[in-house]
Design an enzyme around this catalytic site. Structure first.
Site, short mmCIF file in Angstrom:
data_model
loop_
_atom_site.label_atom_id
_atom_site.label_comp_id
_atom_site.label_asym_id
_atom_site.label_seq_id
_atom_site.Cartn_x
_atom_site.Cartn_y
_atom_site.Cartn_z
N LYS A 204 1.02 -1.23 0.06
CA LYS A 204 0.02 -0.17 0.02
C LYS A 204 0.96 1.29 -0.23
CE LYS A 204 -4.25 -1.51 1.83
NZ LYS A 204 -5.33 -1.71 2.76
N ARG A 238 -3.90 -9.87 5.06
CA ARG A 238 -4.52 -9.90 3.79
C ARG A 238 -3.41 -9.43 2.64
NH1 ARG A 238 -7.02 -6.47 0.11
NH2 ARG A 238 -8.60 -7.44 -1.15
#
Length: 256
Positions: A204, A238
């Site tokens: 991210k 995740r």
């Protein structure tokens, strides 16, 4: 939890799979590497992503759910959608869990649908929509707001009889980098809710922009933050890169 994006525009190119053969190949690879779940998403939730119709999302998703269920019947499939109609169709097609980035805020029927389906529900925190969430990243106390949100939404789910709820603070969703790191620092405090905690930091912005890299170069940073999340009681990671995450879990477990 291995991420498989059935979209043409998800932020990390390595997770984008649209051809059936490619999807099955990636699913097999992730399962072989030790993934406990596969998370299938057909609606891109990156900031500013295009809004697509329920029909297009369903058309992308259902053939893949059916194909993976047939080829790998032991696989546990998480359905990444905020739409109740998509959720219902995907569970009927072979899915097992609903992973809702909006926590039921973008579809008033989602909570009741999940309750009727009797499946686990991943409750994520986000404000706004993928199209405008960056403009919503304003907090007086980000941990307090996210924690209160979970308590309120979980109460509603419990009243409806949803059997299993997992919380996800939604790092990067309507959150500036400093907000995401504040939440990372306080992950253990979510234990007060006594709910399983899912963390998604994989490749991210909070990693690659901090390090002056790209998403393609953010695997090492992802592993670092995944390891930190494990030390702060995260239950599910995740990730785009299952092998490296499984290795992190194994070494963390060896440390007691």
């Amino acid at each position: 939890m291995g991420i498989i994006n059935l979209t043409p525009d998800s932020f990390f190119a390595g997770s984008r799979k649209q051809e059936a053969g490619e999807v099955l190949q990636l699913a097999e690879k992730m399962l072989d590497e030790g993934a406990a779940f596969l998370d299938l998403g057909a609606y891109s939730s990156r900031p500013g992503a295009e809004d697509i119709s329920v029909q297009e999302e369903t058309d992308r998703l259902l053939p893949v759910v059916e194909a993976i269920s047939e080829r790998f019947p032991e696989a546990v499939l998480s359905i990444d959608t905020f739409r109740s109609k998509v959720a219902e169709a995907a569970i009927t097609a072979g899915g097992h869990i609903i992973n809702d980035i909006s926590g039921g805020q973008l579809d008033k029927d989602m909570f009741a649908t999940v309750a009727s389906l009797h499946v686990p529900y991943i409750l994520m925190h986000m404000k706004g929509t993928p199209q405008n969430m960056l403009k919503q990243a304003h907090y007086e106390d980000v941990f307090a707001e996210v924690s209160d949100y979970f308590a309120d939404r979980y109460y509603q789910l419990k009243q409806l009889g949803v059997p299993d709820v997992i919380i996800d603070p939604g790092l990067g969703f309507a959150k500036k980098t400093e907000h995401s790191y504040t939440l990372m620092n306080r992950l253990k405090d979510f234990n007060l809710l006594q709910l399983p905690l899912l963390i998604g930091v994989s490749r991210k912005t909070m990693i690659y922009k901090t390090l002056g890299l790209t998403a393609d170069e953010a695997l090492n940073g992802t592993t670092v933050l995944n390891t930190i999340a494990l030390t702060k009681d995260a239950n599910i990671l995740r990730v785009h890169d299952v092998k490296e995450a499984v290795e992190a879990v194994k070494l963390w477990e060896m440390c007691g």
